[in-house]
Scaffold this motif. Structure first.
Motif, PDB file in Angstrom:
ATOM      1  N   PRO A 276      33.535   3.644  24.135  1.00 15.56           N
ATOM      2  CA  PRO A 276      33.076   2.283  23.853  1.00 15.56           C
ATOM      3  C   PRO A 276      31.822   1.907  24.640  1.00 15.56           C
ATOM      4  CG  PRO A 276      34.905   2.193  25.378  1.00 15.56           C
ATOM      5  CD  PRO A 276      34.729   3.648  25.008  1.00 15.56           C
TER       6      PRO A 276
ATOM      7  N   PRO B 198      29.289   4.019  20.944  1.00 17.14           N
ATOM      8  CA  PRO B 198      29.704   2.983  19.988  1.00 17.14           C
ATOM      9  C   PRO B 198      28.747   2.768  18.826  1.00 17.14           C
ATOM     10  CG  PRO B 198      28.919   2.006  22.044  1.00 17.14           C
ATOM     11  CD  PRO B 198      29.038   3.475  22.295  1.00 17.14           C
TER      12      PRO B 198
ATOM     13  N   ASP C  69      31.097   3.227  15.818  1.00 17.44           N
ATOM     14  CA  ASP C  69      31.308   1.844  15.367  1.00 17.44           C
ATOM     15  C   ASP C  69      32.700   1.317  15.706  1.00 17.44           C
ATOM     16  OD1 ASP C  69      30.505  -0.554  14.198  1.00 17.44           O
ATOM     17  OD2 ASP C  69      31.352  -0.007  12.253  1.00 17.44           O
ATOM     18  N   GLY C  70      33.285   1.818  16.777  1.00 18.70           N
ATOM     19  CA  GLY C  70      34.547   1.271  17.263  1.00 18.70           C
ATOM     20  C   GLY C  70      35.785   1.914  16.664  1.00 18.70           C
TER      21      GLY C  70
ATOM     22  N   THR D 293      37.877   5.137  12.738  1.00 18.23           N
ATOM     23  CA  THR D 293      36.736   4.447  13.349  1.00 18.23           C
ATOM     24  C   THR D 293      35.870   3.871  12.234  1.00 18.23           C
ATOM     25  OG1 THR D 293      35.156   6.295  13.353  1.00 18.23           O
ATOM     26  CG2 THR D 293      36.759   6.217  15.161  1.00 18.23           C
TER      27      THR D 293
END
Length: 276
Positions: A219, A246, A250-251, A264
């Protein structure tokens, strides 16, 4: 008054002097209670007892009878240390005159200067040191909780979790995928997750599983000693470690423990051999 670690170290001499002075007026030895038997609490208890030469009554309250250190747990994971070498008892503290009570503190009564233990007994103090350590935020990863820590071990609290993680690492087949969910800042020991990845790669390579891959979903935009780690991974474990920041992944959107799936914003990882 709030007291941080630096103030405690600077004021330790004055702390001992102020406590010891009460004995001049014929009172019992001043009492210090330390809550938490990790590195911080155990060190404080040892040196207050040792440096006061018995003038201060020191009690350490810690529910566990042994402490397994996280400091070298990655070396256990890599096969460089055994569990016994990172497991410590509290006998040495007793040799310095520290009383060790293996219970859990349920409440601190600051007005009465006493603590309530889990057997409903009370202990009084003149000075109190609270050093309970850290704990995990089990709801920080969507879909993963405390009930899943055996199938997807975190091993950030050393001991049984460390043993589970190494067993699951050894079960990863050649060509299997490991996904590391790195923690966000702030957290204890910034290089820790990446040292762990290095030891995972070492153990896989030593077992001839060089087709396996470790994917780090981070992250953070960067991490401690990133250049050194990535250079070492490419040199010693070529093609085995991939770090994704990240802006790339994209998380982490969800984790399905049953199917070992990580979703993700960038990709879905299915049938992951090990999630950590």
């Amino acid at each position: 008054m709030l007291i941080n670690r630096r103030h405690l170290l600077i004021g330790s001499s004055a702390f001992g002097l102020s406590l010891s002075s009460s004995t001049v007026f014929g009172q019992a030895r001043p009492r210090v209670i330390v809550i938490g038997g990790g590195p911080g609490g155990a060190t404080a208890a040892k040196y207050i007892a040792k440096d006061s030469k018995g003038a201060i009554d020191v009690t350490l309250i810690e529910p566990s009878k042994q402490f397994v250190t996280c400091f070298h747990s990655n070396l256990y994971l890599g096969g460089f240390k055994d569990m016994k070498s990172i497991t410590f008892g509290y006998g040495a503290l007793k040799d310095h005159g520290v009383k060790v009570v293996h219970q859990r503190v349920m409440m601190i009564d600051r007005e009465k200067k006493q603590v309530l233990l889990d057997d409903n007994s009370h202990m009084a103090y003149d000075r109190l040191i609270v050093s309970p350590g850290i704990d995990l935020k089990y709801d920080s990863v969507p879909g993963w909780g405390q009930e899943h820590e055996e199938k997807m071990p975190h091993a950030w609290k050393a001991g049984k979790q460390t043993e589970i993680l190494r067993a699951r690492l050894d079960a990863v087949p050649d060509g299997g995928t490991i996904v590391m969910l790195a923690p966000p800042n702030p957290y204890r020991c910034p290089p820790g997750p990446y040292e762990r990845v290095s030891m995972m790669a070492h153990r896989l390579k030593a077992a001839g599983k060089t087709k396996s891959k470790i994917i780090i979903l981070d992250p953070k935009e960067s991490f401690s000693k990133q250049g050194l780690f990535q250079e070492g991974w490419e040199k010693i474990y070529p093609g085995m470690v991939e770090w994704l920041g990240p802006k790339i992944h994209d998380g982490v959107k969800s984790v399905d423990v049953k199917s070992s799936t990580i979703v993700t914003g960038f990709e879905t990882y299915k049938n992951v051999a090990l999630v950590n």
